[in-house]
Design a protein around this motif. Structure first.
Motif, PDB file in Angstrom:
ATOM      1  N   ILE B  80     -27.099 -83.787  19.128  1.00  0.00           N
ATOM      2  CA  ILE B  80     -27.692 -83.216  20.375  1.00  0.00           C
ATOM      3  C   ILE B  80     -28.637 -84.490  20.375  1.00  0.00           C
ATOM      4  O   ILE B  80     -29.427 -85.325  21.145  1.00  0.00           O
ATOM      5  N   LYS B  84     -29.288 -88.241  22.747  1.00  0.00           N
ATOM      6  CA  LYS B  84     -30.773 -87.750  23.644  1.00  0.00           C
ATOM      7  C   LYS B  84     -31.765 -89.433  23.463  1.00  0.00           C
ATOM      8  O   LYS B  84     -32.689 -89.709  24.611  1.00  0.00           O
ATOM      9  N   VAL B  89     -26.469 -89.735  26.360  1.00  0.00           N
ATOM     10  CA  VAL B  89     -26.921 -88.346  26.144  1.00  0.00           C
ATOM     11  C   VAL B  89     -26.155 -88.208  28.524  1.00  0.00           C
ATOM     12  O   VAL B  89     -25.357 -87.632  28.995  1.00  0.00           O
ATOM     13  N   TYR B  90     -26.403 -89.794  28.897  1.00  0.00           N
ATOM     14  CA  TYR B  90     -26.116 -89.564  30.283  1.00  0.00           C
ATOM     15  C   TYR B  90     -24.593 -89.397  30.640  1.00  0.00           C
ATOM     16  O   TYR B  90     -24.536 -88.843  32.091  1.00  0.00           O
ATOM     17  N   LEU B 159     -32.435 -80.707  21.064  1.00  0.00           N
ATOM     18  CA  LEU B 159     -33.244 -80.910  22.371  1.00  0.00           C
ATOM     19  C   LEU B 159     -34.540 -81.070  22.565  1.00  0.00           C
ATOM     20  O   LEU B 159     -35.083 -81.559  22.887  1.00  0.00           O
ATOM     21  N   THR B 162     -39.131 -84.448  20.272  1.00  0.00           N
ATOM     22  CA  THR B 162     -38.984 -85.668  20.558  1.00  0.00           C
ATOM     23  C   THR B 162     -39.394 -87.112  20.213  1.00  0.00           C
ATOM     24  O   THR B 162     -39.192 -88.066  20.654  1.00  0.00           O
ATOM     25  N   ARG B 250     -35.893 -80.678  28.884  1.00  0.00           N
ATOM     26  CA  ARG B 250     -35.505 -82.466  28.154  1.00  0.00           C
ATOM     27  C   ARG B 250     -34.263 -83.183  28.182  1.00  0.00           C
ATOM     28  O   ARG B 250     -34.206 -84.532  28.159  1.00  0.00           O
ATOM     29  N   LEU B 251     -33.606 -82.903  29.253  1.00  0.00           N
ATOM     30  CA  LEU B 251     -32.297 -83.760  29.559  1.00  0.00           C
ATOM     31  C   LEU B 251     -32.148 -84.532  31.261  1.00  0.00           C
ATOM     32  O   LEU B 251     -32.126 -85.040  31.318  1.00  0.00           O
ATOM     33  N   LYS B 252     -32.715 -83.528  31.677  1.00  0.00           N
ATOM     34  CA  LYS B 252     -32.902 -83.990  33.296  1.00  0.00           C
ATOM     35  C   LYS B 252     -34.052 -83.011  34.257  1.00  0.00           C
ATOM     36  O   LYS B 252     -34.937 -82.827  33.272  1.00  0.00           O
TER      37      LYS B 252
END
Ligand code: ATP
Ligand code: MG
Lengths: 308, 253
Positions: B80, B84, B89-90, B159, B162, B250-252
């Motif tokens: 994952i 990212k 990942v979009y 996730l 960074t 961290r995704l959105k």
């Protein structure tokens, strides 16, 4: 016109406190090509990202074909294909595999025949087994388009599709876009260039600083943009426009030193010759001539000021 | 349920390993063989037996746990983290797919790989020692629960991380010490009393102990407690993942 996407009171404030969208209201018509025009940082990508589910809205709603993008996200997203602004591709994946992956993600059963045709349409068929890192920038852009179309969406978002694309590919791209529109796909694209919007779009939306300033038919907007002014500096000031010249769309400056004539460059005739003839007949002599054209920048400035 | 999406994610993740198949099989085989040569034969020949089993046989469950834990975490976190990090990942985020389906694809693949890894180690071990598995069903149950919960942990780390450094620091500084200190190569009863108490706070101890019990019927703690701890761990990881997805962590934005 039935609307396929309806956005109401959409606002987005990013974590840092920046408000990227300010109460945007917009209805996108089924089957149209809508160009979103705006300078860097205007909020174009943010708007698209909210609709596609990549960014959470702070307030407001978006419905895609009646399906709310949050409550009914599956039905909403199924219909959408997104070509992002950045060339984000997994370097070691192969072209054909990555299309199969995209199609599957959107819940569609495998259909290699369709994907083959898609690659052929985008002149990528001979690259089907290439690793993505081995493609040129323009080819990557086309792969992204193919990925977005792999699940046969009826709405396509193209975020700055022509960034870093040469003239030839740009032409191809517009051909593809037109073909898609003919097949009933609604297309929303973003751009910095007014000419591009002019070439391709049915309607144009102007975004600046998170605000949707206007959405209008391309034809109307072009007229607005195509408007020019001829400024005639007079030798002797006059206090009113002579009756013999009343038929021209003239405006006299406050000090009486300038006559301002507004005309349309897109029209058949500008009427300048007749105007000058009439001026001569009325015995008005001029010192100098000047023309100005409203640029996109002026339109922005005017719109933003009118907005306050 | 978007089955197609789960399928393609699962397949994509499995293929990632398939492309480095030799490495994926060779490294556990070689490291297992090395452990057996060093611990099983060289050192083990000086150790009579632990809890009534030969030392070589005794370390089999611990050895499996060691590899499975580290590999589950690293596989799932990388799976994952990389999309990212690269931005791809979009596509997953914009697809009509639920968080549960995303998990099923990514964590399911990572857990499957760990299961296969466990099997490879077991087979390799059978060349060095006479295997003995008293409770095969329990063995498989512990194996699956461990693979799933540590793949979940890896997903969380992927996730959260960074940068690449963070991605590697957790397995290196937390997982590996916990595994080594969790009775992988020894019975906790062999430690001084103080350390025995300290060790009881190490969750890995319960995994290894329960797993070892399924092999030989001997354990440091009761098997029921082992099962409870691993289920608790699974529950915590699921809760954290659920929270991460709910908040778009961290995704959105
Ligand atoms: N993830 C983010 N976090 C914080 N601020 C952001 C984020 N993404 C965008 N912004 C800010 O929101 C504003 C709008 O950005 P957006 O990317 O939507 O602009 P744009 O119209 O697409 O610009 P461009 O033409 O440069 O692509 C900018 O001021 C930008 O700095
Ligand atoms: Mg943008």
């Amino acid at each position: 016109m039935t609307s396929i996407i309806s956005i109401s009171n959409l606002s987005k404030t990013y974590e840092g406190g920046h408000q990227a969208l300010k109460r945007v209201n917009l209805d996108i018509n089924k089957g149209e090509i809508l160009a979103l025009l705006g300078p860097n940082g205007a909020g174009k990508t943010t708007l698209i990202s909210v609709i596609c589910g990549l960014v959470s809205p702070t307030s407001g709603t978006v419905a895609v074909n009646g399906f709310d993008i949050i409550e009914n996200y599956r039905h909403a997203r199924e219909q959408i294909g997104l070509v992002p602004q950045e060339l984000t591709l997994a370097a070691f994946d192969r072209v054909f595999d990555t299309l199969r992956f995209s199609r599957g993600l959107f819940g569609k059963k495998p259909d290699d025949a369709y994907l083959e045709q898609l690659l052929k349409d985008l002149s990528l068929w001979n690259k089907k087994d290439s690793e993505l890192r081995a493609l040129s920038g323009g080819m990557k852009r086309r792969v992204l388009i193919a990925k977005a179309l792999s699940h046969q969406p009826n709405i396509l978002f193209l975020d700055e599709p022509t960034a870093g694309v040469d003239v030839e590919l740009r032409k191809d791209m517009w051909q593809i876009v037109n073909k898609l529109r003919d097949s009933g796909v609604t297309i929303i694209l973003t751009t910095h260039y007014i000419e591009e919007a002019e070439q391709i779009a049915d309607r144009v939306g102007v975004i600046n600083d998170g605000e949707l300033l206007l959405v209008d038919d391309k034809v109307n907007l072009m007229q607005e943009l195509g408007r020019k002014q001829l400024i005639i500096e007079l030798k002797e000031p006059i206090n009113k426009i002579p009756a013999s010249m009343a038929s021209h769309a003239l405006h006299l400056s406050d000090d009486g030193h300038e006559l301002i004539y507004t005309y349309d460059t897109q029209g058949k005739s500008t009427g300048i010759t007749a105007l000058l003839q009439d001026m001569h007949n009325a015995g008005i002599s001029m010192k100098d001539l000047n023309t100005t054209q409203s640029s996109l920048q002026d339109i922005f400035v005017n719109l933003v000021q009118a907005d306050r | 349920m978007n089955i197609q999406a789960v399928k393609v994610i699962y397949k994509y993740e499995m293929l990632r390993t398939w492309n480095t198949l030799f490495q994926s099989i060779a490294s556990p085989v070689i490291s297992t063989a090395l452990y057996f040569i060093v611990f099983g034969s060289a050192i083990g020949s000086r150790i009579q037996s632990v809890e009534g089993v030969t030392y070589g046989l005794f370390i089999v469950p611990g050895l499996m746990m060691l590899s499975i834990l580290t590999q589950s975490v690293s596989n799932a976190s990388f799976g994952i983290f990389f999309p990212k990090f690269s931005g791809t990942v979009y596509e997953v985020m914009s697809a009509p797919i639920s968080f549960f389906e995303i998990l099923l694809g990514y964590v399911g693949a990572a857990a499957s790989k760990s299961l296969i890894l466990g099997a490879i180690i077991l087979i390799t071990a059978s060349f060095f020692v006479e295997l003995r598995i008293d409770h095969p069903v329990w063995m498989v149950l512990f194996l699956v629960l461990t693979c799933v919960s540590f793949s979940l942990l890896g997903f969380i780390i992927g996730l959260w991380a960074t940068n690449f450094e963070k991605l590697q620091v957790v397995p290196l500084l937390i997982i590996t010490p916990l595994v080594f200190l969790g009775g992988t190569f020894y019975s906790v009863s062999m430690l001084p009393p103080v350390w025995q108490t300290v060790t009881l706070f190490n969750p890995v101890l319960y995994l290894v102990s329960g797993f070892r019990w399924s092999f030989f019927g001997v354990s440091d703690v009761h098997v029921g407690i082992s099962l409870g701890v691993i289920l608790l761990f699974l529950g915590i990881c699921s809760g954290v993942v659920w929270w991460m997805f709910k908040t778009g962590y961290r995704l959105k934005q």
